[in-house]
Design a protein around this motif. Structure first.
Motif, PDB file in Angstrom:
ATOM      1  N   LYS A 113      70.260  10.379  33.216  1.00  0.00           N
ATOM      2  CA  LYS A 113      70.240   9.155  33.850  1.00  0.00           C
ATOM      3  C   LYS A 113      69.600   7.904  33.341  1.00  0.00           C
ATOM      4  CE  LYS A 113      70.601  11.888  38.273  1.00  0.00           C
ATOM      5  NZ  LYS A 113      70.250  12.016  39.569  1.00  0.00           N
ATOM      6  N   PRO A 114      69.697   7.018  33.969  1.00  0.00           N
ATOM      7  CA  PRO A 114      69.040   5.792  33.375  1.00  0.00           C
ATOM      8  C   PRO A 114      67.547   5.983  33.284  1.00  0.00           C
ATOM      9  CG  PRO A 114      70.562   4.965  35.215  1.00  0.00           C
ATOM     10  CD  PRO A 114      70.502   6.652  35.068  1.00  0.00           C
ATOM     11  N   PHE A 115      66.674   5.310  32.348  1.00  0.00           N
ATOM     12  CA  PHE A 115      65.462   5.588  32.242  1.00  0.00           C
ATOM     13  C   PHE A 115      64.682   4.958  33.459  1.00  0.00           C
ATOM     14  CE2 PHE A 115      61.400   4.063  30.424  1.00  0.00           C
ATOM     15  CZ  PHE A 115      60.968   5.081  29.952  1.00  0.00           C
ATOM     16  N   ARG A 116      63.545   5.592  34.023  1.00  0.00           N
ATOM     17  CA  ARG A 116      62.639   5.119  35.012  1.00  0.00           C
ATOM     18  C   ARG A 116      61.233   5.717  34.481  1.00  0.00           C
ATOM     19  NH1 ARG A 116      66.645   2.674  35.840  1.00  0.00           N
ATOM     20  NH2 ARG A 116      68.048   2.314  37.648  1.00  0.00           N
ATOM     21  N   PHE A 117      60.289   4.868  34.578  1.00  0.00           N
ATOM     22  CA  PHE A 117      58.988   5.107  34.328  1.00  0.00           C
ATOM     23  C   PHE A 117      57.898   4.228  35.135  1.00  0.00           C
ATOM     24  CE2 PHE A 117      55.106   4.538  31.690  1.00  0.00           C
ATOM     25  CZ  PHE A 117      54.851   5.922  31.306  1.00  0.00           C
ATOM     26  N   PRO A 118      57.777   5.133  36.385  1.00  0.00           N
ATOM     27  CA  PRO A 118      56.859   4.447  37.389  1.00  0.00           C
ATOM     28  C   PRO A 118      55.552   4.417  36.653  1.00  0.00           C
ATOM     29  CG  PRO A 118      58.070   6.053  38.435  1.00  0.00           C
ATOM     30  CD  PRO A 118      58.306   6.266  36.920  1.00  0.00           C
ATOM     31  N   VAL A 119      54.690   3.304  36.374  1.00  0.00           N
ATOM     32  CA  VAL A 119      53.698   3.016  35.776  1.00  0.00           C
ATOM     33  C   VAL A 119      52.438   3.579  36.523  1.00  0.00           C
ATOM     34  CG1 VAL A 119      52.016   1.326  34.669  1.00  0.00           C
ATOM     35  CG2 VAL A 119      54.474   0.895  34.393  1.00  0.00           C
ATOM     36  N   GLN A 120      51.679   4.312  36.074  1.00  0.00           N
ATOM     37  CA  GLN A 120      50.666   5.291  36.894  1.00  0.00           C
ATOM     38  C   GLN A 120      49.138   4.311  36.643  1.00  0.00           C
ATOM     39  OE1 GLN A 120      51.411   8.587  38.402  1.00  0.00           O
ATOM     40  NE2 GLN A 120      49.476   7.648  39.449  1.00  0.00           N
ATOM     41  N   ASP A 121      49.269   3.951  35.265  1.00  0.00           N
ATOM     42  CA  ASP A 121      47.914   3.431  35.176  1.00  0.00           C
ATOM     43  C   ASP A 121      47.896   2.573  33.759  1.00  0.00           C
ATOM     44  OD1 ASP A 121      45.258   3.041  35.628  1.00  0.00           O
ATOM     45  OD2 ASP A 121      44.962   5.287  36.042  1.00  0.00           O
ATOM     46  N   ILE A 122      47.139   1.764  33.376  1.00  0.00           N
ATOM     47  CA  ILE A 122      47.002   1.063  32.145  1.00  0.00           C
ATOM     48  C   ILE A 122      45.525   1.382  31.474  1.00  0.00           C
ATOM     49  CG2 ILE A 122      47.055  -1.221  30.958  1.00  0.00           C
ATOM     50  CD1 ILE A 122      48.933  -1.250  34.172  1.00  0.00           C
ATOM     51  N   TYR A 123      45.681   2.043  30.565  1.00  0.00           N
ATOM     52  CA  TYR A 123      44.374   2.273  29.699  1.00  0.00           C
ATOM     53  C   TYR A 123      44.187   1.013  28.750  1.00  0.00           C
ATOM     54  CZ  TYR A 123      44.665   6.747  31.883  1.00  0.00           C
ATOM     55  OH  TYR A 123      44.940   7.368  33.056  1.00  0.00           O
ATOM     56  N   LYS A 124      42.984   0.468  28.751  1.00  0.00           N
ATOM     57  CA  LYS A 124      42.513  -0.426  27.639  1.00  0.00           C
ATOM     58  C   LYS A 124      41.572   0.120  26.620  1.00  0.00           C
ATOM     59  CE  LYS A 124      43.360  -4.258  30.570  1.00  0.00           C
ATOM     60  NZ  LYS A 124      42.832  -5.303  31.209  1.00  0.00           N
ATOM     61  N   PHE A 125      41.709  -0.094  25.262  1.00  0.00           N
ATOM     62  CA  PHE A 125      40.920   0.361  24.416  1.00  0.00           C
ATOM     63  C   PHE A 125      40.244  -0.864  23.726  1.00  0.00           C
ATOM     64  CE2 PHE A 125      43.869   3.985  25.194  1.00  0.00           C
ATOM     65  CZ  PHE A 125      42.876   4.697  25.095  1.00  0.00           C
ATOM     66  N   THR A 126      39.035  -1.047  23.693  1.00  0.00           N
ATOM     67  CA  THR A 126      38.349  -2.441  23.426  1.00  0.00           C
ATOM     68  C   THR A 126      37.409  -1.994  22.151  1.00  0.00           C
ATOM     69  OG1 THR A 126      36.911  -1.983  24.979  1.00  0.00           O
ATOM     70  CG2 THR A 126      38.631  -3.730  25.317  1.00  0.00           C
ATOM     71  N   GLU A 127      37.208  -0.612  22.133  1.00  0.00           N
ATOM     72  CA  GLU A 127      36.067  -0.293  20.877  1.00  0.00           C
ATOM     73  C   GLU A 127      36.508  -0.681  19.344  1.00  0.00           C
ATOM     74  OE1 GLU A 127      34.939   3.863  21.171  1.00  0.00           O
ATOM     75  OE2 GLU A 127      34.353   3.311  23.307  1.00  0.00           O
ATOM     76  N   GLU A 128      35.707  -1.233  18.801  1.00  0.00           N
ATOM     77  CA  GLU A 128      35.890  -1.264  17.281  1.00  0.00           C
ATOM     78  C   GLU A 128      37.203  -2.159  16.955  1.00  0.00           C
ATOM     79  OE1 GLU A 128      35.502   2.229  15.397  1.00  0.00           O
ATOM     80  OE2 GLU A 128      33.585   2.681  16.432  1.00  0.00           O
ATOM     81  N   GLY A 129      37.500  -3.357  17.676  1.00  0.00           N
ATOM     82  CA  GLY A 129      38.664  -4.008  17.385  1.00  0.00           C
ATOM     83  C   GLY A 129      40.053  -3.248  17.700  1.00  0.00           C
ATOM     84  N   ASP A 130      39.942  -2.369  18.443  1.00  0.00           N
ATOM     85  CA  ASP A 130      41.006  -1.595  18.922  1.00  0.00           C
ATOM     86  C   ASP A 130      41.412  -2.320  19.984  1.00  0.00           C
ATOM     87  OD1 ASP A 130      43.037   0.053  19.765  1.00  0.00           O
ATOM     88  OD2 ASP A 130      42.026   1.979  19.918  1.00  0.00           O
ATOM     89  N   ASP A 131      42.701  -3.030  20.173  1.00  0.00           N
ATOM     90  CA  ASP A 131      43.026  -3.720  21.303  1.00  0.00           C
ATOM     91  C   ASP A 131      44.216  -3.102  22.083  1.00  0.00           C
ATOM     92  OD1 ASP A 131      44.909  -4.674  19.825  1.00  0.00           O
ATOM     93  OD2 ASP A 131      44.903  -6.625  20.576  1.00  0.00           O
ATOM     94  N   ARG A 132      44.517  -1.767  21.857  1.00  0.00           N
ATOM     95  CA  ARG A 132      45.541  -1.208  22.253  1.00  0.00           C
ATOM     96  C   ARG A 132      45.507  -1.063  23.849  1.00  0.00           C
ATOM     97  NH1 ARG A 132      46.340   4.544  20.506  1.00  0.00           N
ATOM     98  NH2 ARG A 132      44.150   4.215  20.362  1.00  0.00           N
ATOM     99  N   ARG A 133      46.785  -0.961  24.385  1.00  0.00           N
ATOM    100  CA  ARG A 133      46.898  -0.998  25.743  1.00  0.00           C
ATOM    101  C   ARG A 133      47.830   0.027  26.005  1.00  0.00           C
ATOM    102  NH1 ARG A 133      46.964  -6.474  29.120  1.00  0.00           N
ATOM    103  NH2 ARG A 133      45.307  -6.969  27.816  1.00  0.00           N
ATOM    104  N   ILE A 134      47.386   1.244  26.767  1.00  0.00           N
ATOM    105  CA  ILE A 134      48.412   2.230  26.946  1.00  0.00           C
ATOM    106  C   ILE A 134      48.701   2.377  28.384  1.00  0.00           C
ATOM    107  CG2 ILE A 134      48.924   4.735  26.740  1.00  0.00           C
ATOM    108  CD1 ILE A 134      47.151   4.835  24.331  1.00  0.00           C
ATOM    109  N   ILE A 135      50.161   2.334  28.547  1.00  0.00           N
ATOM    110  CA  ILE A 135      50.867   2.363  29.925  1.00  0.00           C
ATOM    111  C   ILE A 135      51.102   3.643  29.939  1.00  0.00           C
ATOM    112  CG2 ILE A 135      52.892   1.475  31.158  1.00  0.00           C
ATOM    113  CD1 ILE A 135      52.723  -0.836  29.201  1.00  0.00           C
ATOM    114  N   ALA A 136      50.588   4.447  31.079  1.00  0.00           N
ATOM    115  CA  ALA A 136      50.757   5.702  31.115  1.00  0.00           C
ATOM    116  C   ALA A 136      51.275   6.172  32.573  1.00  0.00           C
ATOM    117  CB  ALA A 136      49.249   6.495  31.391  1.00  0.00           C
ATOM    118  N   GLY A 137      52.009   7.113  32.578  1.00  0.00           N
ATOM    119  CA  GLY A 137      52.683   7.676  33.848  1.00  0.00           C
ATOM    120  C   GLY A 137      53.653   8.873  33.544  1.00  0.00           C
ATOM    121  N   THR A 138      54.652   9.297  34.321  1.00  0.00           N
ATOM    122  CA  THR A 138      55.425  10.168  34.239  1.00  0.00           C
ATOM    123  C   THR A 138      56.866   9.852  34.018  1.00  0.00           C
ATOM    124  OG1 THR A 138      53.866  11.919  35.058  1.00  0.00           O
ATOM    125  CG2 THR A 138      56.233  12.572  34.849  1.00  0.00           C
TER     126      THR A 138
END
Ligand code: GTP
Ligand code: MG
Length: 599
Positions: free
Chosen positions: A218-243
């Motif tokens: 079926k079409p893609f559906r990703f309900p966003v559960q949480d957003i994790y921010k990584f700020t350590e050592e210049g890491d500015d990744r932001r991970i969007i997590a869910g199922t």
């Protein structure tokens, strides 16, 4: 090869033969535990009671319930094609509750009608319930044909009458099968008794039901559960997590977040404790990073840009089953949960009610009582994203929370265009009855030597934002302006704070702030406040609430809006004093305050 599995539900008027049909299906497909049939037959003989296939279910139920509590009686049987799990819908309440909340989900239904008694009111209600629950695959079993001498005419007239009814409520039965569950006629095959019937047996008919599309097709559906921010050592990744609810996605795919409509592209697929992946599909629990850094909130649904997208609306027509002790009423705030979205919601209109205990239509009502099944219109405090039940069930089913308890569940039937929202209606009414004091605002403006204004500082740079707001307050005050600074917690913990429930915070906060701003600006003052996680829709609400005045928005930090453009924007590098000064300059430009001449 592993056989596929299909969940079906069997419904029908009391005593029309549901349990007998199931008992037959179990025994004739050889799905009973070894010796069970004989055991039950022996017990009947011992008690001088005629054997009934329905007793098999009771015997199985007793066995099952020793280990686990079962909500709906569930039985299992298999054909060469697949395994079946059949829910006998005994107490409608439990059945309905499980179906609407998604605890149980049936892909198809068997509807049993007694040939001798014919179509009863409940046969109709059940048809309606199936349509309510979005079950589209239905076969009708015309049972107890032995009692009407296997007469073709009886069967045909029931078929004709019931087809008309079902079509009326948009259920199109796949087939009508004449059977005698007691005699075992038409369950697996037919003897000579109904030569006039050319169709399939119950079991063959079951095997023609189509399996629902697999969720990953079926079409893609990703309900966003949480957003994790990584700020350590210049890491500015932001991970969007869910199922992932449905569909699949790969690195490089263009995505849209709903309801905010923000767009980006998948930069990476981040899974935990496994090797790097480049794609993922339902029902994986997973994380993603995005190419363009955008600000999104948990609760949004991420979808693929080139696929069918969910509906977005704040007015929705829904089918609901209500189990709350207190009725569902108008003018009361409830919370709606759909996928990961949490939203304030109010009842707008009750269209249709069926009493599920009695299964009868109730005259036009203004509220929904316990155990009512109803078609109603709801309005959420902000637009929500959803699908329709026959498309993607996980993003169509919702529950309503009243006072921390799940009080109702249902499915969204239709998104309605938002004509006049309840909020707009409220403001129109409020302005109609607004009682003015003896001193006009124009007089206050002359005395104060400035106009009133509502100023909202927002954005993620909290300290800087608060500092700037206070420096502005200080400078305005020093220059003899009427100014008031309102901190965030003053609204959260003051002003009738008992009313704030776990979920209500932001909605209720915006509502109170808007009402306050209306009063404070009417008093002639410059009213400064700060807000954090707001979006375009919150701004829209504030605008409605502060009518006839408006406000100035100052953004400090990265952009949190989609299309809304704040009056002033600052990134994290500006110092608080320069931000305060810029706002001061803007107030002069807009002639809210007189230009300051340094002599
Ligand atoms: P509830 O669970 O009480 O709603 O009933 P049900 O729909 O499960 O009906 P059940 O299977 O218990 O059957 C009710 C009665 O009808 C029993 O006495 C059965 O023996 C009888 N019955 C069921 N099927 C047939 C049939 O094909 N022919 C005849 N003559 N009687 C049947
Ligand atoms: Mg029964």
């Amino acid at each position: 090869m592993k056989l596929e599995q299909m969940k079906i539900v069997i419904v029908g008027h009391v005593d029309h033969g549901k349990s007998t049909v199931i008992g037959r299906l179990l025994s004739d497909t050889g799905s009973l535990p070894e010796g069970k049939l004989q055991e039950v037959k022996d017990r009947c003989a011992k008690n001088a009671k005629p054997f009934e296939y329905a007793f098999l279910l009771d015997a199985l139920k007793d066995e099952q319930s020793q280990g686990i509590t079962i909500d709906s009686a569930r039985c299992f049987f298999k054909t060469q094609k697949r395994h079946y799990i059949v829910f006998d819908a005994p107490g409608h309440i439990e059945f309905l509750k499980n179906m609407v909340t998604g605890a149980a989900h049936a892909e198809a239904a068997l509807l049993v009608i007694d040939a001798n008694e014919g179509i009863q009111e409940n046969s109709k209600r059940h048809g309606y319930l199936l349509s309510f629950l979005g079950i589209k695959q239905v076969s009708v079993l015309v049972n107890k044909m032995d009692l009407v001498n296997y007469d073709k005419q009886v069967f045909e007239s029931i078929k004709k009458e019931y087809t008309e009814f079902l079509n009326h409520i948009n259920v199109r039965p796949d087939a009508f099968v004449p059977i005698s569950a007691m005699e075992g006629e038409g369950i697996i095959n037919f003897s000579e008794k109904m030569k006039w019937y050319k169709g399939k047996s119950t079991l063959d008919q079951l095997d023609t039901f189509e399996k629902e599309k697999q969720v990953d097709d079926k079409p893609f559906r990703f309900p966003v559960q949480d957003i994790y921010k990584f700020t350590e050592e210049g890491d500015d990744r932001r991970i969007i997590a869910g199922t992932i609810e449905s569909g699949s996605i790969s690195k490089g795919d263009d995505v849209v977040f709903l309801p905010s409509k923000k767009e980006s592209t998948i930069k990476s697929v981040e899974s935990f404790n496994t090797q790097t992946k480049t794609s993922a599909s339902a029902p994986e629990a997973i994380g993603f990073t995005l190419k363009e850094q955008i600000y999104i909130n948990p609760g949004e649904i991420m979808v693929k840009k080139n696929e069918a997208v969910p509906h977005v609306s704040s007015r929705i027509k829904v089918n609901i089953f209500w189990m709350g002790r207190a009725p569902l009423i108008k003018n009361k705030a409830y919370k709606l949960k759909i996928a990961t979205q949490r939203m304030g919601v109010k009842l707008v209109d009750v269209l249709n009610v069926i009493d599920a205990l009695e299964l009868k239509t109730v005259a036009k009502k203004e509220q929904v009582d316990r155990y009512d099944v109803a078609e109603i219109i709801l309005e959420t405090s902000k637009p929500i994203a959803f699908d329709l039940i026959d498309q993607i069930a996980g993003t169509s089913r919702f529950v309503l929370v009243d006072n921390y308890e799940i009080a109702g569940g249902g499915i969204v039937v239709e998104g309605l265009s938002d004509a006049h929202t309840l909020l707009e209606e409220h403001v129109i009414k409020r302005e109609q009855v607004w009682e003015k004091g003896g001193v006009g605002l124009d007089e206050k403006i002359v005395r104060n030597k400035h106009k009133p204004k509502f100023i909202v500082f927002c954005g993620e740079e909290i300290d800087q934002k608060i500092q700037a707001a206070r420096l502005l307050e200080r400078r305005l005050f020093e220059n003899k302006h009427q100014v008031y600074y309102l901190g965030l917690s003053n609204v959260l913990y003051g002003l009738d704070s008992d009313r704030i429930s776990e979920f209500e915070d932001m909605d209720e906060h915006i509502r109170r702030l808007g009402e306050l701003a209306r009063i404070v600006t009417d008093s002639g003052q410059i009213f400064i406040t700060i807000l954090s996680a707001i979006d375009d829709y919150d701004i829209e609400k504030l605008k409605i609430l502060t009518v006839p005045n408006d406000f100035i928005t100052v953004l400090v930090g990265e952009n949190i809006f989609n299309t809304f453009v704040p009056d002033l924007s600052f990134d994290g590098n500006n110092n608080a004093q320069s931000i305060a000064n810029s706002v001061y300059d803007l107030l002069e430009q807009k002639e809210i305050i007189a230009i300051e001449y340094n002599i």
